[in-house]
Design a protein around this motif. Structure first.
Motif: not given
Length: 713
Positions: A484-487, A510-514, A520-522, A528-531
């Motif tokens: 995961l990116p640094s923020v 459901s294309a990826a999971v944390i 991880r790509g599925l 979209t990755l939301k932080g």
């Protein structure tokens, strides 16, 4: 036609002659009414007002019958003077003296009779003048009604008054009720007589003694009041004592009351004492004040939040104050509105059962009251949150507080909890909310009555202006992971802080999971990755795809003039041989941005030199060498014309000028040609004359050309 007309005329003449000779009844059909008559042989009827009535009946003579039929109810009745006689279904009612003709109509037949109406008496009067005057309070007043001069019919007459609030009348006996004027009327056998009675006050002035306004204190002894009446304003002395004949009234019995003719102060306020006697009134204003200004209870915290649990007890002492610095302890009068829930004895308040009760304490006109809430026994309390994060300047509701009762049932006590803070510079608990004042940490404590039920640590954070991730987008390979990116968070006060470990991440679809701090790509797709951190969110697009096994770029080497650009083509190859255009996804970077800069799909020359442009996708990196050379703007020769003799040799200098302003001799680098090699030849700018004639010598460098004309003589 003429015969018929003559016959019709003869028939009409005969009919007319028969009508003249015979009465109408001769032609009546059997069963028709031929005439009507009244059931009396009198030619005139005599009636007396209020004494007699007469019922007339109408009898009809029927053709072909000797029996007369009673048609009274089928007859239409009228009176020529309805003010004298009223007729209804043949019933005659006399109303006043006079005459009237009564007419009956039935199926075309008419019958009339005259009616003479008289009064039973000729004269009716009262033994009083037209106007009289009496003083209110006068008793034994009577009036007689006389018929025909001397016949006393007072008890038989019907009496009435125009205003019974002034004078009442019954069988000639008068009762004076109030000031004013009323008309007394008697009615007897249709005649009326009346006279006017004016009721005046026997006294002109009424006074309550003592006469001045009264200033009293709660607890003062009662004051005896006297009432005196004067016949005129000029009378000397107090007048007639009428105290025993009047009733004193208080406008506010909550302030002052009258008991046995004495004025007794009750509570703070104003009341007006009033009295009325024979049409005259008097008033007295009473001001009741408290001997003390304030009632003070020593358990102020409990009084502000009077909450108790079963069998709890609290003792409250009462003081009164009549000056800013003087207090006196007193025994107030305590009461409980609901002794089943709360009992109170001399200031000792005891919780008996769940419920509410209003407890009141009073002393000499001043009082205080508060509502006590009694809760059942609670074995433990629990707050829904023990730690709360809130932003500076914002508000947050207090956490829910639940109590467990003896039967293990849970009850919500949130509304009963009173909260305080350990540091008002960080957090306040006013107005039923947690208010964040400044960044920091404070502890808020919740109490129900005197019992502490919860403590919560509140952290106040500065508001975040923006969240800055270290990546703008991600290419995620199916089956592989990326961290995961640094923020970095930038706060309103300008402080910057690495909040990577505090950001809460989520992915759409459901294309990826944390998992475990990585993505991880599925399956192939976009997400979209939301932080989220405090009051801000950051969103980063993520593409999930198959792995690229090779990336090919075109061209591999680029030569550019300054300020010129060149598009880079990058093609990715999957393991199955399929390709994908990656030019805009390579995130190109330059090894020296002072020479070359890289954009999404192209490079641009900035200054003369060499730099390497590098791009990567899915971790695979490719590089392109970029040479930046200046652009030649002009090419000039030292001579444009040469006059030579055979055997002469002349070297021409060629100079190239560039957009950088630089000038370079390029004679040895130029490409030379001659138009007539038998006249002159050229090598690297060295021209040799061979024989007479003319030749054109050309030198070319890059895209520019110079020409020299050689004349050999």
């Amino acid at each position: 036609m003429s015969v018929n007309r003559k016959t019709t005329k003869v028939f009409l003449v005969v009919v007319m002659m028969l009508a003249m000779v015979f009465p109408t009844s001769v032609f009546a059909a059997s069963g028709d009414v031929t005439s009507i008559e009244f059931d009396t042989n009198d030619t005139k009827i005599y009636l007396t007002v209020n004494e007699t009535t007469e019922q007339l009946r109408v009898l009809a003579n029927i053709e072909g019958s000797t029996t007369k039929k009673d048609v009274t109810n089928e007859t239409t009745w009228t009176s020529s003077n309805t003010r004298v006689v009223k007729v209804d279904g043949g019933l005659l009612t006399p109303l006043e003296k006079g005459t009237a003709r009564i007419t009956a109509r039935h199926k075309g037949a008419i019958k009339t009779i005259d009616v003479d109406v008289r009064f039973a008496i000729d004269e009716f009067k009262l033994d009083q003048p037209d106007k009289v005057e009496h003083k209110l309070g006068t008793e034994g007043l009577t009036v007689k009604a006389l018929a025909d001069g001397t016949n006393d019919v007072t008890t038989e007459a019907k009496w009435s008054t125009s205003d019974d609030s002034v004078v009442k009348v019954s069988k000639g006996e008068l009762t004076l009720a109030g000031l004013g004027t009323a008309t007394i009327t008697a009615e007897y056998k249709g005649l009326k007589a009346s006279y006017t009675v004016k009721v005046i006050a026997p006294y002109q002035k009424l006074a309550i003694v003592p006469g001045e306004d009264q200033e009293l204190l709660v607890g003062d002894a009662p004051i005896e009041l006297k009432v005196y009446a004067k016949q005129s304003e000029s009378d000397t002395g107090q007048g007639t004592d009428v105290t025993d004949k009047v009733e004193l009234k208080s406008s506010s019995t909550a302030v002052a009351v009258i008991e046995d003719g004495k004025l007794k102060p009750v509570a703070l306020g104003k009341s007006t004492i009033s009295v009325s006697y024979l049409g005259t009134t008097a008033t007295l204003d009473v001001y009741v004040r408290n001997p003390y200004e304030a009632l003070i209870l020593d358990q102020s915290d409990f009084v502000k939040n009077p909450v108790m649990f079963m069998n709890d007890s609290v003792t409250i002492k009462t003081k009164v104050r009549n000056a800013a610095s003087q207090s006196i302890e007193v025994n107030g009068e305590w009461t409980s509105s609901n002794p089943l829930a709360v009992t109170v004895n001399g200031g000792v308040i005891t919780a008996r059962s769940a419920g509410t009760s209003t407890v009141k304490v009073s002393y000499l006109g001043i009082s205080k009251e508060f509502t006590v809430t009694v809760h059942p026994t609670v074995t433990k309390f629990e707050a829904a949150e023990t730690e709360i994060d809130v932003l500076k300047g914002e508000n947050k509701a207090f956490p829910k507080v639940t109590g467990t009762l003896l039967d293990d049932e849970e009850k919500d006590f949130t509304s009963s909890v009173v909260w305080t803070t350990s540091d008002e510079n960080v957090v306040t608990t006013d107005d039923g909310k947690i208010k964040a004042i400044d960044a920091g940490v404070a502890t808020i404590t919740g109490k129900i009555g005197s019992r502490e039920v919860a403590t919560v640590e509140v952290t106040v954070n500065e508001k975040v202006l923006v969240l800055l991730p270290d990546a703008e987008e991600f290419q995620l390979v199916i089956g592989k992971t990326l961290p995961l990116p640094s923020v970095t968070a930038v706060f309103e006060d300008g402080e910057e802080k690495d909040v990577s470990s505090l950001v809460k991440w989520s992915l759409t679809g459901s294309a990826a999971v944390i998992r475990d701090g990585s993505m991880r790509g599925l399956v192939k797709g976009s997400t979209t990755l939301k932080g989220t951190y405090l009051n801000k969110d950051v969103k980063i697009p993520v593409v999930v795809e198959q792995e690229i096994v090779k990336i090919v770029v075109d061209p591999v080497t680029i030569d550019l003039n300054i300020k010129k650009s060149k598009t880079i083509k990058a093609t990715g190859y999957y393991s199955n041989g399929k390709t994908v255009a990656l030019s805009s996804k390579m995130n190109w970077t330059s090894s020296d941005t002072a020479i070359v800069t890289a954009a999404r799909t192209s490079v641009k020359a900035v200054a003369e030199g060499t730099a390497t442009v590098t791009g990567s996708y899915q971790g695979k990196e490719v590089s392109i060498k970029v040479n930046v050379v200046p652009r030649m703007t002009k090419l000039t020769a030292s001579d444009k014309r040469l006059d030579l003799k055979p055997g002469d040799i002349k070297t021409v200098t060629v100079t190239a000028e560039f957009d950088t302003g630089a000038k370079t001799s390029v004679g040895s680098s130029a490409t030379w040609t001659t138009s007539n090699s038998s006249v002159a030849k050229v090598t690297n700018g060295r021209i040799e004359a061979l024989s007479k004639g003319t030749a054109r010598i050309k030198g070319q460098y890059n895209s520019k050309t110079v020409s020299i004309t050689v004349y050999v003589k």
